[in-house]
Design a protein around this motif. Structure first.
Motif, PDB file in Angstrom:
ATOM      1  N   THR A   3      -3.081 -51.801  -4.805  1.00  0.00           N
ATOM      2  CA  THR A   3      -1.979 -51.249  -5.903  1.00  0.00           C
ATOM      3  C   THR A   3      -1.037 -50.374  -5.294  1.00  0.00           C
ATOM      4  O   THR A   3      -1.247 -49.483  -4.602  1.00  0.00           O
ATOM      5  N   CYS A   4       0.428 -50.953  -5.470  1.00  0.00           N
ATOM      6  CA  CYS A   4       1.365 -50.012  -5.092  1.00  0.00           C
ATOM      7  C   CYS A   4       2.259 -49.481  -6.154  1.00  0.00           C
ATOM      8  O   CYS A   4       2.651 -50.353  -7.237  1.00  0.00           O
ATOM      9  N   LEU A   5       2.375 -48.260  -6.430  1.00  0.00           N
ATOM     10  CA  LEU A   5       3.094 -47.567  -7.507  1.00  0.00           C
ATOM     11  C   LEU A   5       4.580 -47.554  -6.894  1.00  0.00           C
ATOM     12  O   LEU A   5       4.868 -46.845  -5.789  1.00  0.00           O
ATOM     13  N   VAL A   6       5.559 -48.065  -7.637  1.00  0.00           N
ATOM     14  CA  VAL A   6       6.999 -48.129  -7.084  1.00  0.00           C
ATOM     15  C   VAL A   6       7.711 -47.075  -8.045  1.00  0.00           C
ATOM     16  O   VAL A   6       7.835 -47.390  -9.266  1.00  0.00           O
ATOM     17  N   VAL A   7       8.236 -45.947  -7.288  1.00  0.00           N
ATOM     18  CA  VAL A   7       8.916 -45.071  -8.368  1.00  0.00           C
ATOM     19  C   VAL A   7      10.207 -45.054  -7.803  1.00  0.00           C
ATOM     20  O   VAL A   7      10.648 -44.728  -6.735  1.00  0.00           O
ATOM     21  N   ASP A   8      11.028 -45.325  -8.528  1.00  0.00           N
ATOM     22  CA  ASP A   8      12.626 -45.331  -8.454  1.00  0.00           C
ATOM     23  C   ASP A   8      13.201 -45.344  -9.959  1.00  0.00           C
ATOM     24  O   ASP A   8      12.987 -46.008 -10.905  1.00  0.00           O
ATOM     25  N   ASP A   9      14.232 -44.686 -10.059  1.00  0.00           N
ATOM     26  CA  ASP A   9      14.900 -44.386 -11.124  1.00  0.00           C
ATOM     27  C   ASP A   9      15.978 -45.902 -11.441  1.00  0.00           C
ATOM     28  O   ASP A   9      16.649 -46.067 -12.582  1.00  0.00           O
ATOM     29  N   ASP A  43      -3.929 -41.420 -14.320  1.00  0.00           N
ATOM     30  CA  ASP A  43      -4.659 -42.453 -15.062  1.00  0.00           C
ATOM     31  C   ASP A  43      -5.426 -43.423 -14.196  1.00  0.00           C
ATOM     32  O   ASP A  43      -6.576 -43.663 -14.226  1.00  0.00           O
ATOM     33  N   SER A  44      -4.703 -43.726 -13.303  1.00  0.00           N
ATOM     34  CA  SER A  44      -5.385 -44.359 -12.128  1.00  0.00           C
ATOM     35  C   SER A  44      -4.463 -44.470 -10.705  1.00  0.00           C
ATOM     36  O   SER A  44      -3.337 -44.633 -10.636  1.00  0.00           O
ATOM     37  N   MET A  45      -5.414 -43.948  -9.699  1.00  0.00           N
ATOM     38  CA  MET A  45      -4.701 -43.634  -8.454  1.00  0.00           C
ATOM     39  C   MET A  45      -4.496 -44.804  -7.723  1.00  0.00           C
ATOM     40  O   MET A  45      -5.362 -45.599  -7.436  1.00  0.00           O
ATOM     41  N   PRO A  46      -3.345 -45.284  -7.183  1.00  0.00           N
ATOM     42  CA  PRO A  46      -2.951 -46.394  -6.346  1.00  0.00           C
ATOM     43  C   PRO A  46      -3.280 -46.217  -4.986  1.00  0.00           C
ATOM     44  O   PRO A  46      -3.470 -45.146  -4.620  1.00  0.00           O
ATOM     45  N   GLU A  47      -3.199 -47.113  -4.236  1.00  0.00           N
ATOM     46  CA  GLU A  47      -3.608 -47.040  -2.621  1.00  0.00           C
ATOM     47  C   GLU A  47      -2.464 -46.460  -1.863  1.00  0.00           C
ATOM     48  O   GLU A  47      -2.279 -45.865  -1.025  1.00  0.00           O
ATOM     49  N   CYS A  48      -1.116 -46.817  -2.506  1.00  0.00           N
ATOM     50  CA  CYS A  48       0.127 -46.459  -2.085  1.00  0.00           C
ATOM     51  C   CYS A  48       1.228 -46.341  -3.031  1.00  0.00           C
ATOM     52  O   CYS A  48       1.305 -46.828  -4.134  1.00  0.00           O
ATOM     53  N   VAL A  49       2.126 -45.654  -2.286  1.00  0.00           N
ATOM     54  CA  VAL A  49       3.419 -45.239  -3.239  1.00  0.00           C
ATOM     55  C   VAL A  49       4.852 -45.446  -2.447  1.00  0.00           C
ATOM     56  O   VAL A  49       4.723 -45.079  -1.322  1.00  0.00           O
ATOM     57  N   THR A  72      -8.465 -37.334  -4.803  1.00  0.00           N
ATOM     58  CA  THR A  72      -8.309 -38.525  -4.003  1.00  0.00           C
ATOM     59  C   THR A  72      -6.562 -38.507  -3.796  1.00  0.00           C
ATOM     60  O   THR A  72      -6.385 -39.627  -3.116  1.00  0.00           O
ATOM     61  N   GLY A  73      -5.827 -37.865  -4.331  1.00  0.00           N
ATOM     62  CA  GLY A  73      -4.472 -37.798  -3.999  1.00  0.00           C
ATOM     63  C   GLY A  73      -4.167 -37.526  -2.455  1.00  0.00           C
ATOM     64  O   GLY A  73      -2.942 -38.267  -2.128  1.00  0.00           O
ATOM     65  N   GLN A  74      -5.147 -36.907  -1.645  1.00  0.00           N
ATOM     66  CA  GLN A  74      -4.724 -36.928  -0.102  1.00  0.00           C
ATOM     67  C   GLN A  74      -4.939 -38.564   0.363  1.00  0.00           C
ATOM     68  O   GLN A  74      -4.266 -38.695   1.537  1.00  0.00           O
ATOM     69  N   ASP A  75      -5.612 -39.214  -0.328  1.00  0.00           N
ATOM     70  CA  ASP A  75      -5.844 -40.509   0.469  1.00  0.00           C
ATOM     71  C   ASP A  75      -4.697 -41.526   0.270  1.00  0.00           C
ATOM     72  O   ASP A  75      -4.701 -42.599   1.012  1.00  0.00           O
ATOM     73  N   VAL A  76      -4.001 -41.274  -0.592  1.00  0.00           N
ATOM     74  CA  VAL A  76      -2.575 -42.223  -0.862  1.00  0.00           C
ATOM     75  C   VAL A  76      -1.808 -42.289   0.192  1.00  0.00           C
ATOM     76  O   VAL A  76      -1.353 -41.282   0.769  1.00  0.00           O
ATOM     77  N   ILE A  77      -1.236 -43.341   0.491  1.00  0.00           N
ATOM     78  CA  ILE A  77      -0.282 -43.621   1.381  1.00  0.00           C
ATOM     79  C   ILE A  77       1.191 -43.513   0.802  1.00  0.00           C
ATOM     80  O   ILE A  77       1.218 -44.372   0.105  1.00  0.00           O
ATOM     81  N   VAL A  78       1.896 -42.635   1.232  1.00  0.00           N
ATOM     82  CA  VAL A  78       3.093 -42.502   0.574  1.00  0.00           C
ATOM     83  C   VAL A  78       4.300 -42.627   1.359  1.00  0.00           C
ATOM     84  O   VAL A  78       4.506 -42.383   2.375  1.00  0.00           O
ATOM     85  N   VAL A  79       5.206 -43.910   1.120  1.00  0.00           N
ATOM     86  CA  VAL A  79       6.181 -44.319   1.890  1.00  0.00           C
ATOM     87  C   VAL A  79       7.535 -44.150   1.024  1.00  0.00           C
ATOM     88  O   VAL A  79       7.730 -44.757   0.185  1.00  0.00           O
ATOM     89  N   PHE A  80       8.211 -43.101   1.620  1.00  0.00           N
ATOM     90  CA  PHE A  80       9.553 -42.733   0.947  1.00  0.00           C
ATOM     91  C   PHE A  80      10.386 -43.981   1.163  1.00  0.00           C
ATOM     92  O   PHE A  80      10.478 -44.774   2.071  1.00  0.00           O
TER      93      PHE A  80
END
Lengths: 121, 275
Positions: A3-9, A43-49, A72-80
């Protein structure tokens, strides 16, 4: 399926990113700002953001720092993925724990390349 | 495109660069050679072909060859060859070359320089282990234009986002307007030289590791064999050759054989890379 969480306005950016990520076989969840994204992670931690920087309510950097504090927030891969394309912003994000950084405009090739580098593909 | 023009250009390209162009790729001639025609104030491909046919204008012929042989590349392309280089080949050579303390690497079609610079960045990251060693990276390409670009070490935002980890961008690049400038220390680790793979590479010397990726796919069988046989003669028995993912030596020549379990890596037919 990851799961990838896409965060953008920007709705358009979220739509483009969703299309690319779904083609890369990701399950996509969307958030319009950092606060919404943080709630989604609780709610549910994604694998990446895939994370924009400038957003109302809570910006991308603030979100990442808060998200990292969650279990588990440390495990998430964050791509700006942002228009903040200068070295100062990139260094700040990397120093704060971003795994990768995409400078807008982006295309499917760049997303695929970056996601491959961080081992998501 | 007229049949006689396609034949003229495909014969010219085969002779000059080894490039084999099938008729289904004639669209490539149109898209890549229109800018060449414009540069020489010619109306289109027909006029461009007339200049080649009648005047044998060397400047035009050279631009045609460059335009058709210029290929895109990216930093750390395909990742795995670079992992093998860092994790296996270099450590292996550090043991085997103790007496000479010298390692030579050749990027045989370096295009915009991303491949040799990726290797240079890897070596820079390993510099503690390489203290007292002389490691040379020779990068060649047929295109003088691409060599100039490679030497400049100046890349667009798009180029630095393809394959290059952000940590290495931060470490080894500086922003220069809308471009990204590679650090002079990394640039100085690579020696660039024009070279056509159709020629005998003997003058370049011997190499422990050769990267010749995504070039052979454009050649016919005889040319592939000639290039591979020439490369084999430039390598010691424990030398290593990397080819592109869509390339192989099998059915082409016995001068190389695949290294079992290492996709894309080849060793001399009579040798052993030892990893």
């Amino acid at each position: 399926m990851k799961t990838c969480l896409v965060v953008d306005d920007s709705r358009v950016i979220r739509m483009v990113a969703r299309k690319i990520l779904e083609e890369l076989n990701f399950n996509v969840v969307e958030a319009e700002d950092g606060q919404q994204a943080l709630n989604a992670c609780k709610d549910s931690m994604p694998e990446c953001v895939l994370l924009d920087w400038n957003m109302p309510n809570m910006n991308g950097l603030e979100f990442m720092l808060e998200m990292r504090k969650l279990p588990t927030g440390q495990d998430v891969i964050v791509v700006f993925c942002t228009t903040e394309n200068d070295m100062d912003h990139i260094q700040e994000a990397v120093a704060a724990g971003a795994n990768e950084y995409i400078m807008k405009p982006f295309d499917s090739e760049i997303i695929q390349s970056k996601f491959t580098q961080v081992g998501l593909i | 495109m007229r049949v006689q023009d396609f034949e003229l250009l495909s014969t010219l390209l085969k002779k000059r660069s080894g490039l084999v162009l099938s008729e289904d790729k004639s669209y490539l001639l149109e898209t890549r050679l229109m800018p060449v025609a414009r540069k020489h104030a010619l109306k289109g491909l027909e006029e461009l072909c007339e200049v080649v046919r009648v005047k044998r204008d060397e400047a035009v012929i050279s631009d045609i060859t460059e335009a058709m042989t210029t290929n895109e590349t990216l930093f750390f392309r395909d990742t795995r060859p670079f992992d093998m280089f860092r994790d296996h080949l270099i450590p292996n050579l550090l043991e085997k070359r103790q007496s000479s303390r010298r390692i030579r690497i050749w990027c045989a079609a370096c295009s915009g320089g991303q491949e040799p610079y990726s290797l240079a960045m890897i070596l820079k990251e390993m510099q503690a282990k390489l203290s007292g060693w002389r490691v040379e990276i020779m990068a060649t390409d047929i295109s003088v234009e691409m060599l100039d670009k490679a030497k400049s070490g100046l890349y667009t935002q798009f180029e630095v986002q393809r394959g290059l980890p952000i940590t290495l961008l931060v470490k080894y690049f500086k922003q220069n307007g809308d471009k990204w400038q590679l650090d002079s220390g990394i640039r100085s680790m690579v020696q660039f030289r024009p070279f056509n793979l159709m020629e005998n590479p003997r003058s370049l010397g011997e190499f422990d590791i050769v990267f010749c990726r995504n070039v052979l796919i454009y050649f016919d069988q005889d040319t592939k064999k000639m290039v591979l046989d020439n490369v084999a003669k430039m390598m010691p028995k424990d030398g290593a050759l990397f080819l592109g993912g869509a390339e192989t030596v099998l059915g082409v020549t016995d001068s190389f054989k695949p290294v079992t379990g290492r996709r894309g890596l080849y060793q001399r037919g009579d040798g052993d890379v030892g990893i």
